[in-house]
Design a protein around this motif. Structure first.
Motif, PDB file in Angstrom:
ATOM      1  N   LYS A 100      39.236  55.196  69.731  1.00  0.00           N
ATOM      2  CA  LYS A 100      39.324  56.183  68.443  1.00  0.00           C
ATOM      3  C   LYS A 100      40.757  56.231  67.980  1.00  0.00           C
ATOM      4  O   LYS A 100      40.864  56.278  66.881  1.00  0.00           O
ATOM      5  CB  LYS A 100      38.751  57.680  69.082  1.00  0.00           C
ATOM      6  N   GLN A 122      41.317  53.087  65.923  1.00  0.00           N
ATOM      7  CA  GLN A 122      40.439  52.770  64.788  1.00  0.00           C
ATOM      8  C   GLN A 122      39.675  51.671  65.251  1.00  0.00           C
ATOM      9  O   GLN A 122      39.892  50.753  64.203  1.00  0.00           O
ATOM     10  CB  GLN A 122      41.077  52.971  63.549  1.00  0.00           C
ATOM     11  N   ILE A 155      36.590  49.050  65.516  1.00  0.00           N
ATOM     12  CA  ILE A 155      34.957  48.989  65.107  1.00  0.00           C
ATOM     13  C   ILE A 155      34.599  47.773  65.624  1.00  0.00           C
ATOM     14  O   ILE A 155      33.821  47.495  66.362  1.00  0.00           O
ATOM     15  CB  ILE A 155      34.901  49.379  63.744  1.00  0.00           C
ATOM     16  N   PHE A 201      32.915  57.801  57.567  1.00  0.00           N
ATOM     17  CA  PHE A 201      33.595  56.872  57.009  1.00  0.00           C
ATOM     18  C   PHE A 201      34.570  57.045  55.738  1.00  0.00           C
ATOM     19  O   PHE A 201      35.673  56.343  55.425  1.00  0.00           O
ATOM     20  CB  PHE A 201      33.191  55.718  56.648  1.00  0.00           C
ATOM     21  N   GLU A 251      38.570  63.970  59.186  1.00  0.00           N
ATOM     22  CA  GLU A 251      37.801  64.937  59.913  1.00  0.00           C
ATOM     23  C   GLU A 251      38.323  66.364  59.329  1.00  0.00           C
ATOM     24  O   GLU A 251      37.224  67.450  58.854  1.00  0.00           O
ATOM     25  CB  GLU A 251      38.327  65.194  61.144  1.00  0.00           C
ATOM     26  N   ILE A 270      31.328  66.376  67.793  1.00  0.00           N
ATOM     27  CA  ILE A 270      32.498  65.542  67.727  1.00  0.00           C
ATOM     28  C   ILE A 270      32.508  64.774  66.027  1.00  0.00           C
ATOM     29  O   ILE A 270      31.381  64.285  65.942  1.00  0.00           O
ATOM     30  CB  ILE A 270      32.113  64.541  68.948  1.00  0.00           C
ATOM     31  N   ILE A 271      33.351  65.078  65.715  1.00  0.00           N
ATOM     32  CA  ILE A 271      33.805  64.287  64.392  1.00  0.00           C
ATOM     33  C   ILE A 271      34.587  63.262  64.751  1.00  0.00           C
ATOM     34  O   ILE A 271      35.672  63.059  65.122  1.00  0.00           O
ATOM     35  CB  ILE A 271      34.282  65.044  63.364  1.00  0.00           C
ATOM     36  N   ASP A 272      34.099  61.867  64.281  1.00  0.00           N
ATOM     37  CA  ASP A 272      34.823  60.569  64.461  1.00  0.00           C
ATOM     38  C   ASP A 272      34.850  60.074  63.279  1.00  0.00           C
ATOM     39  O   ASP A 272      34.158  59.518  62.486  1.00  0.00           O
ATOM     40  CB  ASP A 272      34.245  59.876  65.486  1.00  0.00           C
ATOM     41  N   HIS A 273      36.278  59.995  62.697  1.00  0.00           N
ATOM     42  CA  HIS A 273      36.607  59.550  61.201  1.00  0.00           C
ATOM     43  C   HIS A 273      37.101  58.221  61.486  1.00  0.00           C
ATOM     44  O   HIS A 273      37.775  57.575  62.483  1.00  0.00           O
ATOM     45  CB  HIS A 273      37.786  60.481  60.673  1.00  0.00           C
ATOM     46  N   ILE A 274      36.350  57.282  60.966  1.00  0.00           N
ATOM     47  CA  ILE A 274      36.609  55.714  60.888  1.00  0.00           C
ATOM     48  C   ILE A 274      37.242  55.290  59.828  1.00  0.00           C
ATOM     49  O   ILE A 274      36.783  55.527  58.644  1.00  0.00           O
ATOM     50  CB  ILE A 274      35.255  54.998  61.166  1.00  0.00           C
ATOM     51  N   HIS A 275      38.439  54.908  60.126  1.00  0.00           N
ATOM     52  CA  HIS A 275      39.520  54.398  59.002  1.00  0.00           C
ATOM     53  C   HIS A 275      39.363  52.795  58.962  1.00  0.00           C
ATOM     54  O   HIS A 275      39.625  52.257  59.998  1.00  0.00           O
ATOM     55  CB  HIS A 275      40.662  54.816  59.327  1.00  0.00           C
ATOM     56  N   LEU A 276      39.039  52.425  57.591  1.00  0.00           N
ATOM     57  CA  LEU A 276      38.978  50.939  57.497  1.00  0.00           C
ATOM     58  C   LEU A 276      39.831  50.676  56.242  1.00  0.00           C
ATOM     59  O   LEU A 276      39.803  51.275  55.404  1.00  0.00           O
ATOM     60  CB  LEU A 276      37.465  50.628  57.121  1.00  0.00           C
ATOM     61  N   LEU A 294      32.612  49.816  67.605  1.00  0.00           N
ATOM     62  CA  LEU A 294      31.624  51.220  67.016  1.00  0.00           C
ATOM     63  C   LEU A 294      30.832  51.638  68.044  1.00  0.00           C
ATOM     64  O   LEU A 294      30.481  52.844  68.194  1.00  0.00           O
ATOM     65  CB  LEU A 294      31.217  50.766  65.674  1.00  0.00           C
ATOM     66  N   ARG A 327      32.504  53.588  70.725  1.00  0.00           N
ATOM     67  CA  ARG A 327      32.939  55.005  70.268  1.00  0.00           C
ATOM     68  C   ARG A 327      31.613  55.734  70.181  1.00  0.00           C
ATOM     69  O   ARG A 327      31.764  57.055  70.570  1.00  0.00           O
ATOM     70  CB  ARG A 327      33.456  54.687  68.828  1.00  0.00           C
ATOM     71  N   HIS A 344      30.304  56.704  73.639  1.00  0.00           N
ATOM     72  CA  HIS A 344      31.161  57.619  74.334  1.00  0.00           C
ATOM     73  C   HIS A 344      30.982  58.992  73.720  1.00  0.00           C
ATOM     74  O   HIS A 344      30.984  60.100  74.497  1.00  0.00           O
ATOM     75  CB  HIS A 344      32.494  57.086  73.832  1.00  0.00           C
ATOM     76  N   LEU A 386      31.481  50.136  55.802  1.00  0.00           N
ATOM     77  CA  LEU A 386      31.666  49.020  56.572  1.00  0.00           C
ATOM     78  C   LEU A 386      31.847  47.697  55.805  1.00  0.00           C
ATOM     79  O   LEU A 386      32.579  46.852  55.721  1.00  0.00           O
ATOM     80  CB  LEU A 386      30.613  48.642  57.618  1.00  0.00           C
TER      81      LEU A 386
END
Lengths: 121, 594
Positions: free
Chosen positions: A73, A76, A78, B74, B78, B102-108, B124, B127, B130, B148
């Motif tokens: 996390k 980041q 993925i 994505f 948050e 749970i907030i999971d921010h995915i940064h790409l 991913l 994460r 988990h 994505l």
């Protein structure tokens, strides 16, 4: 414990850069998924590159995402395998099995060696 | 948590269990919620409410159904998400703190990323896994996973990984929402996510008609379950999303037999003597200035006097204006407002779209729980959509009010060119009592007329009444019906006078006729008396002559007898001549008698 536990660092002679290889120390982190063939491949590839171009001035952390899910996390993550160049800045990421050496060298700001064959010895 | 799992109460098919969304209206059209333990795709264009729907699913799951959730986002981070939904009443921060979310921010960032060979999305998975495991989460949102495609190279890998992800979510047994941007022609989503999600697909849309935007929701597919197939309007209001199913018109509302006064005694009398039914819907239609608002206010006053809490929804006048105007005809609303029994709520129709109006009315009603609701006039909403949308909105409004057993009075303005019965045909079937106000123009003045067009379940008058507004309130008068015409106002007075004169003249004539009959009768009687006396006189005369003749006849017979007796005596004295003498004796007798 699998191969890629937190600080499976290479020998750390970073404080004493080798003569003839000037430059900043590299902090690298490689995320892998246990001992899958792709992980193993990635580890081998990156180690080769480091040994070849950054000998003595790099730190490579190999992290197994299964073991350290929390870190995914923060960093980041993925796609895996993933390599993060934490230092020197700017931060860069590489995904894949690290088989495309040219791209990695370019991303690490390292000039390909073939032009200077003597530097390798 | 187990009770929450068992909650899907109206599951239609035994093979599919459902996970209720607790979003107003959505569970009704999905017959219980989203497919439990499976992914659902929600797609639509930008700004159509995908993220909100997904967030609400998680937030309501956590707060109302006790199911923890994980959101992988994505696009926003948050903090942005938390801030955005806070205005809709969801406190995600609190949920995170209480280990419900749970907030999971995915940064790409494609710019800082280099592809160097084969990879997968195991990161991913790890994460997500988990996060799910650390909360025991039952609900997952991936919003929007399509990012994505923009953030990672190599679509082939992404596609196979996406497929694997959705399989994995199913195995994990979580109810998931995947969101996706609307695609170009022929595709629901830009990257064909619908290929991976086979169980349930919901499409959101918003369209702008005449500068007013309405949001729509449609269930494209829902494998193994019944679902509403229509496009349902939905709203994003102060409390999140409300889907407004039209098909809740189940016609199951109970019918109350209690009556409630109309506020106008004569009108009560016209409606079987007792007024409207409680819980019924009343429509008052009429042209401009026919007294719709006055009639509505009279009803409001009566309801307040009766002790009912009342909500007056005005689309035309401000509360102050209504209070002032009604005071001028003796209807005092102010005291009821101060006693909090009456609430006047004035809104400009063009302020918001139809659906938002409907939602707002529903929310107000939910909060105030009134027994009586007045909407004045509903026709002002006409401009906010095409007639289908407007009708559907009215239908749902009336239906809602009926289900809540609220006595509803709606006024409706008919324009001059409409006949009074055309505009409301669509809702007339939902209306129990329909009162029509009309302008009656006659001999240079305008008067108001009222009649009951229909009133279900009660005997009601078929008469037109004149409807008068005075400072004493509303009065209904019998209209004057003479020679096939209806008279009101001054012409009624004229006609009344005319008729009175006619009556007087007639009674005069009558008495005169009576008198002459009497006279004739007595004249005739007199004549009869004369004739009678004449007759009697004549008869007397005749009697007299008859008697005289009879007497004479008797006298002559006596004489004849005497003579014949004398002759016989003479013949006896002269024998042989007896026979002829006898003949002679017979002969003279008649001569004497004449």
């Amino acid at each position: 414990m699998k191969k890629g536990s937190p600080k499976e660092s290479q020998p750390e002679p970073e404080s004493a850069p080798k003569p003839g290889t000037p430059g900043v120390p590299y902090l690298l982190r490689l995320y892998v998924t246990g001992m899958t063939p792709r992980s193993v491949q990635a580890i081998r590839n990156i180690k080769e590159i480091c040994e070849e171009y950054l000998q003595g001035r790099y730190e490579l952390e190999i992290i197994d995402v299964y073991q350290q899910p929390v870190l995914t996390k923060d960093d980041q993550i993925i796609a895996v395998p993933a390599l993060i160049k934490r230092q020197p800045l700017p931060l860069r990421r590489f995904i894949g099995d690290m088989s495309q050496k040219e791209k990695i060298l370019q991303g690490l700001d390292l000039s390909p060696k073939p032009h200077r064959p003597d530097a390798q010895q | 948590m187990t009770t929450a799992q068992r909650r899907p109460s109206h599951v239609t098919s035994p093979s599919i269990t459902k996970s209720p969304t607790a979003i107003a209206g959505l569970d009704e059209i999905t017959s219980g919620g989203l497919p439990k333990g499976r992914p659902t795709l929600i797609c639509g264009g930008p700004g159509c409410g995908k993220t909100l729907l997904a967030t609400e699913f998680i937030a309501r799951g956590a707060t109302q159904l006790g199911e923890a959730g994980v959101m992988m986002i994505f696009e926003e981070n948050e903090d942005e998400l938390i801030r955005n939904v806070a205005s809709l009443g969801f406190d995600l921060k609190q949920l995170i703190k209480s280990k419900k979310l749970i907030i999971d921010h995915i940064h790409l960032d494609r710019g800082e990323l280099q592809e160097t060979g084969q990879y997968d999305l195991e990161g991913l998975f790890v994460r997500l896994n988990h996060a799910i495991d650390s909360l025991g989460a039952k609900r997952v949102v991936l919003d929007t996973i399509e990012a994505l495609f923009g953030g990672l190279p190599n679509e082939t890998i992404l596609r196979s990984e996406l497929h694997r992800l959705l399989q994995w979510l199913k195995q994990k047994g979580v109810t998931a929402i995947i969101t996706g941007e609307r695609g170009d022609t022929g595709h629901l989503t830009r990257n064909g996510l619908e290929e991976y999600v086979a169980d349930c697909v919901i499409v959101l849309d918003h369209r702008t008609v005449e500068q007013i935007t309405t949001r729509w929701l449609r269930i494209v597919k829902y494998r193994g379950s019944l679902h509403g197939t229509n496009e349902y309007p939905f709203l994003i209001g102060h409390t999140g999303i409300s889907v407004l199913p039209i098909t809740s018109l189940a016609l199951t509302y109970p019918a109350l037999s209690e009556r409630i006064s109309t506020g106008v005694p004569r009108l009560d009398a016209m409606l079987g003597g007792k007024g409207y039914y409680r819980g019924s819907s009343i429509l008052v239609t009429g042209g401009a200035g026919t007294g719709k608002t006055s009639l509505a206010s009279a009803f409001v006053q009566a309801a307040c006097q009766h002790g009912d809490s009342t909500l007056y929804y005005s689309f035309e006048e401000s509360p102050q204006q209504i209070i002032r105007n009604m005071a001028s005809i003796g209807i005092k609303l102010m005291p009821w407002i101060t006693q909090k029994r009456l609430q006047i709520h004035a809104v400009r129709p063009s302020q918001q779209g139809l659906e938002l109006h409907l939602l707002e009315i529903q929310e107000k009603i939910r909060k105030l729980k009134p027994q009586v609701v007045v909407v004045d006039p509903i026709t002002n909403l006409d401009g906010l959509g095409n007639w289908q949308e407007v009708n559907s909105m009215f239908t749902r409004l009336i239906d809602y009010l009926k289900t809540e057993q609220i006595t509803t009075l709606l006024t409706s303005l008919t324009s001059a060119k409409d006949t009074e019965q055309t505009t409301e045909t669509a809702i007339s079937s939902l209306i129990d009592s329909w009162i029509l106000l009309r302008n009656l123009e006659h001999s240079g003045e305008r008067n108001r007329g009222l009649y009951v067009l229909k009133s279900r379940g009660m005997a009601h008058s078929n008469q037109i009444r004149e409807f008068q507004l005075s400072d004493q309130g509303i009065k209904l008068l019998d209209v004057y019906v003479g020679s096939g015409e209806v008279y009101t106002g001054a012409s009624r007075l004229v006609q009344e006078a005319r008729d009175a004169a006619e009556v007087a003249a007639q009674s005069d004539l009558l008495s005169r006729l009576r008198c002459s009959v009497q006279q004739k009768r007595s004249a005739a009687a007199a004549k009869i008396a004369i004739v009678q006396s004449e007759l009697e006189a004549e008869l007397n005369e005749l009697d007299h002559s008859i008697k005289q003749l009879e007497m004479r006849a008797r006298v002559s017979t006596l004489n004849a007898d005497r003579m014949s007796r004398q002759r016989i005596a003479e013949a006896e004295s002269r024998p042989g001549k007896a026979h002829p003498s006898r003949k002679k004796a017979d002969h003279p007798a008649p001569v004497i008698s004449t």
